[in-house]
Design a protein around this motif. Sequence first.
Motif, PDB file in Angstrom:
ATOM      1  N   SER A 138       3.981 -36.878   5.272  1.00  0.00           N
ATOM      2  CA  SER A 138       3.772 -38.161   5.920  1.00  0.00           C
ATOM      3  C   SER A 138       3.604 -39.284   4.895  1.00  0.00           C
ATOM      4  CB  SER A 138       2.547 -38.053   6.833  1.00  0.00           C
ATOM      5  OG  SER A 138       2.307 -39.277   7.444  1.00  0.00           O
ATOM      6  N   ASN A 139       2.787 -39.016   3.880  1.00  0.00           N
ATOM      7  CA  ASN A 139       2.580 -40.030   2.849  1.00  0.00           C
ATOM      8  C   ASN A 139       3.843 -40.292   2.051  1.00  0.00           C
ATOM      9  OD1 ASN A 139      -0.091 -40.940   3.200  1.00  0.00           O
ATOM     10  ND2 ASN A 139      -0.821 -38.954   2.493  1.00  0.00           N
ATOM     11  N   SER A 140       4.635 -39.232   1.837  1.00  0.00           N
ATOM     12  CA  SER A 140       5.905 -39.425   1.130  1.00  0.00           C
ATOM     13  C   SER A 140       6.830 -40.320   1.950  1.00  0.00           C
ATOM     14  CB  SER A 140       6.604 -38.084   0.890  1.00  0.00           C
ATOM     15  OG  SER A 140       5.736 -37.206   0.233  1.00  0.00           O
ATOM     16  N   TYR A 141       6.849 -40.122   3.267  1.00  0.00           N
ATOM     17  CA  TYR A 141       7.695 -40.982   4.101  1.00  0.00           C
ATOM     18  C   TYR A 141       7.265 -42.438   3.972  1.00  0.00           C
ATOM     19  CZ  TYR A 141       9.215 -36.672   6.454  1.00  0.00           C
ATOM     20  OH  TYR A 141       9.710 -35.438   6.734  1.00  0.00           O
ATOM     21  N   TYR A 142       5.960 -42.676   4.053  1.00  0.00           N
ATOM     22  CA  TYR A 142       5.480 -44.054   3.943  1.00  0.00           C
ATOM     23  C   TYR A 142       5.849 -44.643   2.598  1.00  0.00           C
ATOM     24  CZ  TYR A 142       2.898 -44.139   8.299  1.00  0.00           C
ATOM     25  OH  TYR A 142       2.584 -44.150   9.621  1.00  0.00           O
ATOM     26  N   HIS A 143       5.718 -43.824   1.529  1.00  0.00           N
ATOM     27  CA  HIS A 143       5.968 -44.335   0.194  1.00  0.00           C
ATOM     28  C   HIS A 143       7.449 -44.565  -0.065  1.00  0.00           C
ATOM     29  CE1 HIS A 143       5.300 -45.118  -4.024  1.00  0.00           C
ATOM     30  NE2 HIS A 143       6.303 -44.292  -4.292  1.00  0.00           N
ATOM     31  N   PHE A 144       8.267 -43.561   0.240  1.00  0.00           N
ATOM     32  CA  PHE A 144       9.677 -43.636  -0.149  1.00  0.00           C
ATOM     33  C   PHE A 144      10.561 -44.321   0.893  1.00  0.00           C
ATOM     34  CE2 PHE A 144       8.151 -39.994  -2.691  1.00  0.00           C
ATOM     35  CZ  PHE A 144       8.451 -40.494  -3.954  1.00  0.00           C
ATOM     36  N   ILE A 145      10.199 -44.205   2.152  1.00  0.00           N
ATOM     37  CA  ILE A 145      11.064 -44.755   3.201  1.00  0.00           C
ATOM     38  C   ILE A 145      10.440 -45.986   3.851  1.00  0.00           C
ATOM     39  CG2 ILE A 145      12.235 -44.234   5.387  1.00  0.00           C
ATOM     40  CD1 ILE A 145      12.286 -41.290   4.388  1.00  0.00           C
ATOM     41  N   GLY A 146       9.136 -45.990   3.936  1.00  0.00           N
ATOM     42  CA  GLY A 146       8.447 -47.156   4.494  1.00  0.00           C
ATOM     43  C   GLY A 146       8.165 -46.996   5.971  1.00  0.00           C
ATOM     44  N   SER A 147       7.352 -47.911   6.481  1.00  0.00           N
ATOM     45  CA  SER A 147       6.895 -47.761   7.853  1.00  0.00           C
ATOM     46  C   SER A 147       7.792 -48.471   8.858  1.00  0.00           C
ATOM     47  CB  SER A 147       5.458 -48.280   7.975  1.00  0.00           C
ATOM     48  OG  SER A 147       5.414 -49.602   7.491  1.00  0.00           O
ATOM     49  N   GLU A 148       8.863 -49.176   8.362  1.00  0.00           N
ATOM     50  CA  GLU A 148       9.751 -49.860   9.297  1.00  0.00           C
ATOM     51  C   GLU A 148      10.586 -48.831  10.051  1.00  0.00           C
ATOM     52  OE1 GLU A 148      11.000 -50.246   5.735  1.00  0.00           O
ATOM     53  OE2 GLU A 148       8.903 -50.882   5.615  1.00  0.00           O
ATOM     54  N   PRO A 149      10.947 -49.175  11.302  1.00  0.00           N
ATOM     55  CA  PRO A 149      11.778 -48.264  12.086  1.00  0.00           C
ATOM     56  C   PRO A 149      13.147 -48.069  11.432  1.00  0.00           C
ATOM     57  CG  PRO A 149      10.815 -49.973  13.475  1.00  0.00           C
ATOM     58  CD  PRO A 149      10.553 -50.365  12.061  1.00  0.00           C
ATOM     59  N   LYS A 150      13.612 -46.821  11.424  1.00  0.00           N
ATOM     60  CA  LYS A 150      14.946 -46.511  10.892  1.00  0.00           C
ATOM     61  C   LYS A 150      15.735 -45.794  11.985  1.00  0.00           C
ATOM     62  CE  LYS A 150      13.823 -47.285   6.439  1.00  0.00           C
ATOM     63  NZ  LYS A 150      14.040 -48.602   5.919  1.00  0.00           N
ATOM     64  N   GLY A 151      17.030 -46.057  12.002  1.00  0.00           N
ATOM     65  CA  GLY A 151      17.840 -45.385  13.013  1.00  0.00           C
ATOM     66  C   GLY A 151      19.301 -45.408  12.648  1.00  0.00           C
ATOM     67  N   LEU A 152      20.143 -45.093  13.612  1.00  0.00           N
ATOM     68  CA  LEU A 152      21.584 -45.044  13.368  1.00  0.00           C
ATOM     69  C   LEU A 152      22.272 -46.334  13.795  1.00  0.00           C
ATOM     70  CD1 LEU A 152      22.278 -41.368  14.493  1.00  0.00           C
ATOM     71  CD2 LEU A 152      22.138 -42.239  12.153  1.00  0.00           C
ATOM     72  N   GLY A 153      21.474 -47.385  14.021  1.00  0.00           N
ATOM     73  CA  GLY A 153      22.057 -48.668  14.363  1.00  0.00           C
ATOM     74  C   GLY A 153      22.874 -48.596  15.641  1.00  0.00           C
ATOM     75  N   LEU A 154      24.134 -49.025  15.515  1.00  0.00           N
ATOM     76  CA  LEU A 154      24.973 -49.096  16.714  1.00  0.00           C
ATOM     77  C   LEU A 154      25.776 -47.818  16.943  1.00  0.00           C
ATOM     78  CD1 LEU A 154      26.238 -52.774  16.347  1.00  0.00           C
ATOM     79  CD2 LEU A 154      24.471 -51.883  17.892  1.00  0.00           C
ATOM     80  N   TRP A 155      25.599 -46.834  16.063  1.00  0.00           N
ATOM     81  CA  TRP A 155      26.371 -45.593  16.230  1.00  0.00           C
ATOM     82  C   TRP A 155      26.061 -44.963  17.585  1.00  0.00           C
ATOM     83  CZ3 TRP A 155      25.799 -40.454  17.352  1.00  0.00           C
ATOM     84  CH2 TRP A 155      26.918 -39.635  17.082  1.00  0.00           C
ATOM     85  N   HIS A 156      27.111 -44.599  18.287  1.00  0.00           N
ATOM     86  CA  HIS A 156      26.850 -43.902  19.546  1.00  0.00           C
ATOM     87  C   HIS A 156      27.916 -42.872  19.847  1.00  0.00           C
ATOM     88  CE1 HIS A 156      29.906 -46.368  21.466  1.00  0.00           C
ATOM     89  NE2 HIS A 156      29.375 -47.403  20.833  1.00  0.00           N
TER      90      HIS A 156
END
Lengths: 259, 305
Positions: B116-134
Amino acid sequence: MSKATLLSVKSITKKFGGLVALNNVNITVYEGEILGLIGPNGAGKTTLFNVISGVYKPEGGRVFFDSVDITRKPPHQITRMGIARTHQIVKPFNEMTVLENTMIGALFGRLASRITMGEARKKALETLEFVGLIDNADAPASKLTLHEKKTLELARALAAEPKLLLLDEELAGLNPKEIEESLNLIKQAKDEKELTIIMVEHVMHAVMNIAERIVVLHHGEKIAEGTPMEIANTPRVIEAYLGEKELALKFVKKLKPQK
Amino acid sequence: MGLSTVVISVVHGVLWGIILGAASTGLTLLWGVMKVVNVAHGEILLIGSYLIVILYAFLGLSPYIGLLASLALGLITGLAIYWGMLHKLVGKVEKVTLKIEMSTLLIMFALSVALSNSYYHFIGSEPKGLGLWHFGLKSSIDIGSVVVRTNSILAAIVAVIIVAALHLLLTRTTLGKSIRAVMQDAQAASLVGINPVRIKMLTTMIAIGVTTLSGFLIVLHETAIIPGTALIYTPLAFVIVVLGGLGNVLGSFIGGIIIGLIYGLSKAIIALTFNPLASAPLALSTAFIVLILVLLFKPEGLFGR
């Protein structure tokens, strides 16, 4: 009958903390024989089975099977070399069917890695036919009676095509009719499948009848070895275990005519 | 109006339930077979989700490639988790005691915090996703009066495939039979010729692999993930696994659908009778009331062993 040695237990000592469960025990088992292993509760019989099958590692001594040192091998390797066993307290895989239990015996036994699922199924069905459980093939193991569960364990062991079969109190808890059925099955299995058998047994008349030789353990030591008749006449055995000499002789006499 | 709210909530609830069910199978395997209480389940799901997002966003790789990559990474992670953490605790033990089970919980808890801490550190707390991919031609389709996102449909399809494959593996193959044998009695299994250590290692690999693979389902269904997403999926997976019975893959799947259905229904009822804004969090709470009731009255699970 050949007298080649199949299993030799050499100076095995097994301790649990301060308790010496097996003390310098030596036993030789010859190919094709039925060896009876008797002794009072706590004599070390099941412990010896656990040492042979690799569940316990002894503090001293060695076990040779087919001239290979198996003392330090893990249980699954020993099973695959050709030693199968049944348990005093039955341990079928309760959530599997009778057929699946028996297939597991075939899949991981002496033929492991050379047997396909289809072959294992065929082998299991044959074995269930042989032991008389074929009608219960699709029943969950948990639904069987004690006698059937014991027979299933025997089937699972036989499906592994072992050279040596260890039977741990196969007859305990069964009624006289069931005992007779099981004894016939064991004899038949031995003859047809050229097995060597060690049986731990408390049902004295049965073991005296079926075994060619008997080893007596008492407090972890081997106190006697010989034919059933010799054992019944050994004072130390009578003292330790059989109680009265007359009773002991009665067991043997009662069964002699059948031989 | 009222009825359509119910229908919409139920359809979405069941879709989510199918995904939840598949995403919980790894937990039920680890717990049922090895008595490992994997409280890092949600964070391990996110390993897969984040890998798919990273491959898509930085390398432009299709999420389908990400799906395979997440399975591969999960198998490797499972191998590392087994030899690095679990072998010493449960590898050679014939009967896992409550004390050992508690140790597995603590060690997995440590892993969850580390991840969990690695995610916060390396990826950050902002939402991530596949954008418009569907998936498919449109991003959503109408089923009757209900609008469903095609990504959720894809996730549900993949979920069913995962569960079916795992079920076939467990029931039809030699490996599956030995996994079930070890689950029931490791010592008896070793005495019929099964190597329990090998089976426990493979079970860990499969369980972690299927979990990271399920990260694909989560990222598709959630549209965007944050490190905190794990905190929803871990407890839900526990509810589902208890409901379905430990070690029971199909039980978990059905448990997931039941939880999805309960969630959907209670969400609709709360929205209609109380407050639409409070409906989602309160509906989630009902799922945990189910856990309490099951633990009290049917601790072996609905399809218990």
